[in-house]
Write a protein that holds these residues in place. Structure first.
Motif, mmCIF file in Angstrom:
data_model
loop_
_atom_site.group_PDB
_atom_site.id
_atom_site.type_symbol
_atom_site.label_atom_id
_atom_site.label_comp_id
_atom_site.label_asym_id
_atom_site.label_seq_id
_atom_site.Cartn_x
_atom_site.Cartn_y
_atom_site.Cartn_z
ATOM 1 N N MET A 1 0.783 -1.315 0.225
ATOM 2 C CA MET A 1 0.140 -0.540 -0.051
ATOM 3 C C MET A 1 0.881 0.968 -0.154
ATOM 4 S SD MET A 1 -3.268 1.311 2.728
ATOM 5 C CE MET A 1 -2.958 2.533 3.339
ATOM 6 N N ARG A 2 0.456 2.437 -0.912
ATOM 7 C CA ARG A 2 1.219 2.845 -1.298
ATOM 8 C C ARG A 2 0.871 4.049 0.410
ATOM 9 N NH1 ARG A 2 -1.359 3.563 -4.821
ATOM 10 N NH2 ARG A 2 -3.355 5.675 -4.482
ATOM 11 N N MET A 3 1.802 5.179 0.524
ATOM 12 C CA MET A 3 1.642 5.972 1.999
ATOM 13 C C MET A 3 1.515 7.163 1.481
ATOM 14 S SD MET A 3 2.649 3.420 4.279
ATOM 15 C CE MET A 3 2.708 4.287 5.271
ATOM 16 N N ARG A 4 1.828 7.536 0.947
ATOM 17 C CA ARG A 4 1.566 9.038 0.128
ATOM 18 C C ARG A 4 0.630 9.264 -0.880
ATOM 19 N NH1 ARG A 4 6.198 13.097 0.575
ATOM 20 N NH2 ARG A 4 5.759 13.460 -1.809
ATOM 21 N N PRO A 5 -0.177 10.018 -1.675
ATOM 22 C CA PRO A 5 -0.867 10.326 -2.646
ATOM 23 C C PRO A 5 -0.620 10.291 -3.717
ATOM 24 C CG PRO A 5 -1.866 12.328 -0.928
ATOM 25 C CD PRO A 5 -1.066 11.175 -0.247
ATOM 26 N N ALA A 42 -2.755 1.602 -14.706
ATOM 27 C CA ALA A 42 -3.885 0.785 -13.836
ATOM 28 C C ALA A 42 -3.637 0.287 -12.510
ATOM 29 C CB ALA A 42 -3.202 -0.742 -14.853
ATOM 30 N N SER A 43 -2.121 -0.184 -11.636
ATOM 31 C CA SER A 43 -2.354 0.218 -10.282
ATOM 32 C C SER A 43 -3.095 1.252 -9.785
ATOM 33 C CB SER A 43 -0.633 -0.038 -10.201
ATOM 34 O OG SER A 43 0.136 1.039 -10.446
ATOM 35 N N LEU A 44 -3.096 2.228 -9.885
ATOM 36 C CA LEU A 44 -3.276 3.352 -9.211
ATOM 37 C C LEU A 44 -5.226 3.696 -9.576
ATOM 38 C CD1 LEU A 44 -1.041 5.923 -10.371
ATOM 39 C CD2 LEU A 44 -1.040 5.141 -8.206
ATOM 40 N N GLY A 45 -5.157 2.420 -10.401
ATOM 41 C CA GLY A 45 -7.256 2.240 -10.927
ATOM 42 C C GLY A 45 -7.610 3.130 -11.809
ATOM 43 N N VAL A 46 -6.559 3.891 -12.550
ATOM 44 C CA VAL A 46 -7.069 5.376 -13.724
ATOM 45 C C VAL A 46 -6.739 4.783 -15.041
ATOM 46 C CG1 VAL A 46 -6.522 7.611 -13.910
ATOM 47 C CG2 VAL A 46 -6.368 7.133 -11.632
ATOM 48 N N THR A 47 -7.451 4.735 -15.227
ATOM 49 C CA THR A 47 -7.779 4.946 -17.213
ATOM 50 C C THR A 47 -6.985 5.927 -17.814
ATOM 51 O OG1 THR A 47 -9.501 6.326 -17.640
ATOM 52 C CG2 THR A 47 -9.370 3.865 -17.624
ATOM 53 N N TRP A 57 -5.918 13.013 -8.358
ATOM 54 C CA TRP A 57 -5.516 12.743 -7.637
ATOM 55 C C TRP A 57 -5.832 11.577 -6.792
ATOM 56 C CZ3 TRP A 57 -1.988 15.765 -3.668
ATOM 57 C CH2 TRP A 57 -2.087 15.051 -2.170
ATOM 58 N N VAL A 58 -4.780 11.122 -5.885
ATOM 59 C CA VAL A 58 -5.111 9.363 -5.755
ATOM 60 C C VAL A 58 -4.614 9.020 -4.385
ATOM 61 C CG1 VAL A 58 -4.723 7.012 -6.548
ATOM 62 C CG2 VAL A 58 -4.821 8.558 -8.064
ATOM 63 N N THR A 59 -5.264 8.854 -3.538
ATOM 64 C CA THR A 59 -5.269 8.525 -2.370
ATOM 65 C C THR A 59 -4.548 7.077 -2.461
ATOM 66 O OG1 THR A 59 -7.444 7.282 -1.262
ATOM 67 C CG2 THR A 59 -7.455 10.041 -0.920
ATOM 68 N N PRO A 60 -3.839 6.773 -0.779
ATOM 69 C CA PRO A 60 -3.388 5.882 -0.346
ATOM 70 C C PRO A 60 -4.016 4.817 -0.364
ATOM 71 C CG PRO A 60 -2.317 7.460 1.000
ATOM 72 C CD PRO A 60 -3.286 8.120 0.297
ATOM 73 N N THR A 61 -5.584 5.197 -0.069
ATOM 74 C CA THR A 61 -6.405 4.318 -0.411
ATOM 75 C C THR A 61 -7.705 3.279 -1.230
ATOM 76 O OG1 THR A 61 -8.122 5.910 0.597
ATOM 77 C CG2 THR A 61 -7.157 4.492 2.284
ATOM 78 N N GLY A 62 -6.504 4.037 -2.656
ATOM 79 C CA GLY A 62 -7.011 4.158 -4.027
ATOM 80 C C GLY A 62 -8.555 5.615 -4.552
#
Length: 129
Positions: A1-5, A42-47, A57-62
């Motif tokens: 899991m990422r720690m930063r946005p 894809a790993s960030l859930g973005v197209t 802006w992608v939060t650490p929780t996605g």
């Protein structure tokens, strides 16, 4: 899991790249800024389609925020007076106005200082005088 946005922007756009550099110097958001062309979307859930359309802006929780709300998150993460401005940008009717202004700028970024033909948003309406 990422720690930063993660702030995702268009690395082929001179206006966007300059804007992100300015924001990093002035606001100092607590995030990783990465061009969408190198982001592993894809790993960030973005197209790619969405990343071409607006800053994200992608939060650490996605959770993904786009456009003016991404700008609000950037400002909130900067703290101090920037956080106050960011908080105001999340409130209706300011949020609605910010969305309209963001779209106007994003759709015309190729015409702004630092902009080039590479900055043009696919599918953006062009206005001719």
């Amino acid at each position: 899991m990422r720690m930063r946005p993660v702030l995702i922007f268009d690395g082929d756009c001179g206006f966007c790249t300059t804007s992100v550099g300015l924001v990093q110097r002035l606001v100092r958001p607590r995030c990783e800024a990465v061009a969408w062309q190198h982001a592993g979307l894809a790993s960030l859930g973005v197209t790619a389609e969405r990343a071409r359309h607006e800053a994200l802006w992608v939060t650490p929780t996605g959770r993904v925020y786009g456009g003016a709300q991404a700008v609000a998150k950037i400002l909130l993460s900067g703290g101090g007076v920037w956080a106050v401005v960011g908080a105001v940008l999340t409130l209706p009717p300011v949020r609605w106005a910010a969305h309209g202004l963001y779209r106007l700028v994003a759709d015309n970024r190729g015409r702004l200082p630092g902009g080039t033909a590479a900055c043009a948003v696919p599918g953006a309406r062009t206005h001719r005088a």
